[in-house]
Design an enzyme around this catalytic site. Structure first.
Site, PDB file in Angstrom:
ATOM      1  N   LYS A   1      39.070 -52.601 -20.295  1.00  8.97           N
ATOM      2  CA  LYS A   1      38.190 -52.064 -20.842  1.00  8.97           C
ATOM      3  C   LYS A   1      36.606 -52.505 -20.195  1.00  8.97           C
ATOM      4  O   LYS A   1      36.103 -51.795 -19.886  1.00  8.97           O
ATOM      5  CB  LYS A   1      38.037 -51.236 -22.221  1.00  8.97           C
ATOM      6  CG  LYS A   1      36.990 -49.768 -22.806  1.00  8.97           C
ATOM      7  CD  LYS A   1      37.834 -49.582 -24.207  1.00  8.97           C
ATOM      8  CE  LYS A   1      37.621 -48.568 -24.423  1.00  8.97           C
ATOM      9  NZ  LYS A   1      37.746 -48.322 -25.325  1.00  8.97           N
TER      10      LYS A   1
ATOM     11  N   THR B   1      32.644 -42.548 -38.336  1.00 10.17           N
ATOM     12  CA  THR B   1      33.216 -42.235 -39.431  1.00 10.17           C
ATOM     13  C   THR B   1      34.308 -42.559 -40.601  1.00 10.17           C
ATOM     14  O   THR B   1      35.496 -42.721 -40.006  1.00 10.17           O
ATOM     15  CB  THR B   1      34.288 -40.039 -39.186  1.00 10.17           C
ATOM     16  OG1 THR B   1      32.217 -40.825 -38.041  1.00 10.17           O
ATOM     17  CG2 THR B   1      33.213 -39.645 -40.490  1.00 10.17           C
TER      18      THR B   1
ATOM     19  N   ASN C   1      29.959 -32.172 -41.058  1.00  8.86           N
ATOM     20  CA  ASN C   1      31.801 -32.048 -40.635  1.00  8.86           C
ATOM     21  C   ASN C   1      32.366 -30.817 -40.875  1.00  8.86           C
ATOM     22  O   ASN C   1      32.739 -30.087 -40.391  1.00  8.86           O
ATOM     23  CB  ASN C   1      32.228 -33.395 -39.939  1.00  8.86           C
ATOM     24  CG  ASN C   1      31.392 -34.175 -39.018  1.00  8.86           C
ATOM     25  OD1 ASN C   1      30.147 -33.550 -38.139  1.00  8.86           O
ATOM     26  ND2 ASN C   1      32.345 -35.075 -38.279  1.00  8.86           N
TER      27      ASN C   1
ATOM     28  N   LEU D   1      28.184 -20.162 -35.397  1.00  7.23           N
ATOM     29  CA  LEU D   1      29.093 -18.632 -35.632  1.00  7.23           C
ATOM     30  C   LEU D   1      29.542 -18.742 -34.472  1.00  7.23           C
ATOM     31  O   LEU D   1      29.203 -16.880 -34.409  1.00  7.23           O
ATOM     32  CB  LEU D   1      27.786 -18.063 -36.199  1.00  7.23           C
ATOM     33  CG  LEU D   1      27.104 -18.554 -37.571  1.00  7.23           C
ATOM     34  CD1 LEU D   1      26.156 -17.266 -38.449  1.00  7.23           C
ATOM     35  CD2 LEU D   1      28.670 -18.716 -38.676  1.00  7.23           C
TER      36      LEU D   1
ATOM     37  N   GLY E   1      36.032 -18.213 -31.681  1.00  6.83           N
ATOM     38  CA  GLY E   1      37.092 -18.247 -30.814  1.00  6.83           C
ATOM     39  C   GLY E   1      38.314 -18.323 -30.703  1.00  6.83           C
ATOM     40  O   GLY E   1      38.838 -17.856 -32.087  1.00  6.83           O
TER      41      GLY E   1
ATOM     42  N   CYS F   1      36.993 -35.159 -34.105  1.00  4.19           N
ATOM     43  CA  CYS F   1      36.223 -35.450 -34.992  1.00  4.19           C
ATOM     44  C   CYS F   1      36.714 -34.773 -36.147  1.00  4.19           C
ATOM     45  O   CYS F   1      37.177 -34.300 -36.963  1.00  4.19           O
ATOM     46  CB  CYS F   1      34.650 -35.050 -34.729  1.00  4.19           C
ATOM     47  SG  CYS F   1      34.125 -36.823 -33.842  1.00  4.19           S
TER      48      CYS F   1
ATOM     49  N   LYS G   1      39.859 -34.275 -37.684  1.00  4.61           N
ATOM     50  CA  LYS G   1      40.521 -35.592 -38.488  1.00  4.61           C
ATOM     51  C   LYS G   1      39.512 -35.445 -39.726  1.00  4.61           C
ATOM     52  O   LYS G   1      39.687 -35.687 -40.698  1.00  4.61           O
ATOM     53  CB  LYS G   1      40.098 -36.706 -37.369  1.00  4.61           C
ATOM     54  CG  LYS G   1      39.882 -38.404 -38.316  1.00  4.61           C
ATOM     55  CD  LYS G   1      39.525 -38.983 -36.561  1.00  4.61           C
ATOM     56  CE  LYS G   1      38.544 -39.041 -35.959  1.00  4.61           C
ATOM     57  NZ  LYS G   1      37.385 -40.160 -36.998  1.00  4.61           N
TER      58      LYS G   1
END
Ligand code: UDX
Length: 442
Positions: free
Chosen positions: A42, A132, A220, A262, A265, A272, A275
């Site tokens: 990487k 996080t 979140n 809002l 779907g 994120c 989890k």
């Protein structure tokens, strides 16, 4: 008067989504940043200007800052902390914290990095947690650094949660609603303030370390709650004939509620929300608090993923041998990220019921191939829908707003369109000749 030094030497450990975007943007606002990853391949790619993730504007920003001498890449924490004899004053930890089977976060990479930092720092350093993580992770980082800090180098630990969204991550970093900094000393606060000083327009919130850690989880989880709430209301709409678009508008106009997040779907996905929701629930449980609301939010989200399959069954009855065209695979538009994408569950269920699935996504096919087996991938939306018994729209890419529907009608076997993102106007689609279904709209 001595001029305050504004260019800070920073080491960013972990070149995943958060690390690479944050490191690049910190370089963009004038700091000298060394991004570190233990994945040598990487780092070699990054040194050549090849970016491992798709994120609007990121590649150009990486190359610009490398050229300017603001951004560097290194293979080890040791090299990152003393790159070209320049000592890093702030070291950000942005390594992965993947979920374990029970939903808790696996923090072993954070621990390993904390140990490496302790062994290699040579002067006062602020160790900043950016991934996080559950509340009190910074306490563990502090304990770990202390344990391996044999030379008693002074340090502080800070929490600086990141709120960027995939697809608009660069913009979000450079124009945040707020910068949250959790610190336990004036010295650390002063350095963190200097780092974010160039983002003049964004309010800076200085808190204690634990509160900063909790702000991320609470934010979140609250956003996930908004999505599950509106999806639950959409289900009521389908049972009563009310319209979720009007309801969301009516609710959103109340400033206390706000109109964002809002949109009904097929449920939220991505790395994120699912989890963090799990991790927050697990964390509360550890502290002897049953945060049942979060469990409900998760359950509603899981049920919502079945919405699409139920609608397909309503139209096609038995799915065995039926051809289903799937438009959109990424968990949301403008990203190639397939992690926890609702498309994985939906396509899995369709296939289990015997459907033949052909799928198209503007950028996520490469990643989708790794997680979706037994699916045919199409190079464009038109070859995807050819001979389809039903079309399922799973991601609201801009490209799908501008489709040639006349052409689509001439290609499909049956003009059935199930829109999981409420992208089209029902009356328009029906007038064109589609049997059209969307979420929570009559
Ligand atoms: C999220 C947070 O927004 C960000 O602050 C945090 O740092 C990381 O997690 P991200 O996962 O990139 O960002 O995506 P986001 O745009 O928030 O969308 C998450 C999911 O919710 C997507 O699957 C999206 O389709 C869904 N969503 C979002 C809805 O279903 N309805 C909405 O109204 C908003």
């Amino acid at each position: 008067m001595k001029k305050m030094k504004s260019r800070i030497n920073i080491c960013m450990i972990g070149t995943g989504y958060v690390g690479l975007v944050s490191g690049t943007c910190l370089a963009e606002i004038g700091h000298r940043v060394v991004c570190v990853d233990n994945d040598g391949r990487k780092i070699n790619y990054l040194k050549k200007g090849i970016i491992p993730i798709y994120e609007e504007g990121l590649e150009a920003l990486v190359n610009k800052n490398v050229k300017k001498g603001n951004l560097f890449f290194a293979n080890s924490v040791k090299e990152g902390l003393h790159h070209n004899k320049q000592r890093a004053e702030a070291v950000f930890i942005a390594v992965g914290t993947p979920p374990r089977d029970d939903g808790s976060a696996d923090l072993s990479a954070v621990e390993k990095v904390a140990e490496e930092i302790a062994k290699n720092m040579t002067d006062y350093t602020v160790v900043v947690e950016k991934s996080t993580v559950p509340v009190e992770t910074c306490l563990w980082i502090e304990k770990t650094v202390n344990r391996f800090n044999k030379r008693n180098i002074p340090f502080d630990v800070a929490s600086n949660p990141e709120f960027l969204r995939e697809g608009s991550a660069v913009w979000d970093f450079l124009n945040p609603d707020r910068v949250v900094i959790g610190v336990s000393s004036k010295r650390a606060e002063s350095l963190m303030r200097k780092i974010y000083a160039p983002l003049k327009k964004s309010p800076m919130l200085i808190t204690d370390v634990k509160s900063a850690e909790l702000i991320k989880h609470a934010s979140n989880s609250f956003l996930s709650t908004k999505i599950s709430f509106i999806n639950a209301v959409a289900n009521i709409c389908e049972k009563t004939g009310a319209n979720i678009d009007d309801i969301a508008k009516g609710m959103g106009l109340d400033k206390r509620i706000g109109s964002s997040f809002l949109k009904a779907g097929i449920g939220f996905g991505g790395f994120c929300f699912p989890k963090d929701l799990e991790a927050f629930y697990w964390l509360a449980k550890q502290k002897d608090y049953d945060f049942e609301l979060l469990k409900n939010v998760k359950d509603i989200n899981e049920q919502q993923k079945n919405w699409m399959v139920k609608r397909v069954e309503e139209e096609l009855w038995n799915l065995s041998g039926k051809r289903v065209a799937v438009l959109g695979l990424a968990f949301k538009p403008n990203t190639d990220d397939m992690r926890f994408a609702p498309s994985i569950n939906i396509i899995g269920s369709l296939k289990k019921l015997g459907a033949k699935v052909k799928a198209y996504d503007p950028v996520a096919i490469k990643n989708a191939k790794k997680v979706l087996k037994g699916v045919e991938f199409a190079p464009d939306p038109y070859s995807c829908v050819k001979n389809a018994d039903c079309i399922c729209l799973l991601t609201e890419w801009d490209e799908f707003k501008r489709l040639n529907f006349k052409k689509i009608l001439s290609l499909v076997r049956h003009p059935i369109l199930i829109d999981g993102r409420n992208l089209y106007v029902p009356q328009v689609m029906r007038k064109m000749g589609f049997t059209y279904k969307s979420v929570g709209r009559p």
